[in-house]
Write an enzyme that holds these catalytic residues in place. Sequence first.
Site, PDB file in Angstrom:
ATOM      1  N   HIS A  42      61.025  10.554  41.229  1.00 30.13           N
ATOM      2  CA  HIS A  42      60.789  11.873  41.794  1.00 30.13           C
ATOM      3  C   HIS A  42      59.410  12.351  41.354  1.00 30.13           C
ATOM      4  CE1 HIS A  42      64.538  12.346  43.785  1.00 30.13           C
ATOM      5  NE2 HIS A  42      65.282  12.393  42.682  1.00 30.13           N
ATOM      6  N   ALA A  43      59.002  13.490  41.904  1.00 30.68           N
ATOM      7  CA  ALA A  43      57.662  13.983  41.582  1.00 30.68           C
ATOM      8  C   ALA A  43      57.459  14.080  40.074  1.00 30.68           C
ATOM      9  CB  ALA A  43      57.428  15.341  42.240  1.00 30.68           C
ATOM     10  N   GLU A  44      58.457  14.570  39.356  1.00 32.05           N
ATOM     11  CA  GLU A  44      58.384  14.599  37.901  1.00 32.05           C
ATOM     12  C   GLU A  44      59.742  14.307  37.281  1.00 32.05           C
ATOM     13  OE1 GLU A  44      54.346  15.921  37.927  1.00 32.05           O
ATOM     14  OE2 GLU A  44      55.971  16.796  39.091  1.00 32.05           O
ATOM     15  N   THR A  45      59.680  13.712  36.102  1.00 35.51           N
ATOM     16  CA  THR A  45      60.841  13.622  35.220  1.00 35.51           C
ATOM     17  C   THR A  45      60.463  14.316  33.918  1.00 35.51           C
ATOM     18  OG1 THR A  45      61.596  11.549  36.192  1.00 35.51           O
ATOM     19  CG2 THR A  45      62.414  12.084  34.001  1.00 35.51           C
TER      20      THR A  45
END
Length: 269
Positions: A42-45
């Site tokens: 995903h875009a960020e973890t």
Amino acid sequence: MRIRIVDAFTDRPFAGNPAGVLLLDAFPDDTWLQNVAMEVNHAETAFTHRLPEGGEADWALRWFTPVAEVDMCGHATLATAHVLRATGAYEGPVRFATRSGVLIATPREDGSITLDFPTAPLTRVDVPDGVADALGALPGAVFDTGPHVGDLLLELADEKTVHALTPDHKALAAFSRRGIIATARAEDPARGYDFVSRCFFPNVGIDEDPVTGSAHTALAPFWSERLGRPALTGLQASPRSGRVRVELRGDRTLLSGNAVTVIEGELHA
């Protein structure tokens, strides 16, 4: 360990911006963190662990895209605060120690969470050669958003132009450290938002980010000056879409939204 996927800046599943969230005892080595973020994809973890009592922050927090660690991430911070509240790991305002200083997340009675982030410093710059061709639209004004956000903010002619963008993501990578924020005034504020944006971050492996909290630390001062109000609502017009309520307070910007846990499971790695 438990891993959760949380949709942030939305009150319903499958909208807003998804983030992975892991509550740890301490940070493992960076290679492991990056590999998990790549797997989550995903875009960020977000990775967080509790800090000793009595310090300036309660939890340490780091954010990774699938290809790089980043200095600031709003939606993954919101997602982390949501998980802490939902699991009972921490109650009330929580102070996160991050690369961008101490960031505070405050739960509200209506279920939303408000983030206290540094306001991005805006510096007007010349329109870079080639950016209009790469984006697919001619910007009327261009601003640098400073070191923590790391984007160029481009004001476009109208909301329809923002919605219609089909940029050359590879070409956009040449113009800033992280990417491009494209924005315009809302066509009809009666729809419940004051401005619209889309965010393209090819340099950190994200062609288009669904909803970007950090970008709104630049959008808030930009539109507050133009619209004459400190409190505004932005619509990020990605395919998933999401809304961010902002309030400009000088060198700090408050970002408010909801979050929903959509997946919870075990990480075996």
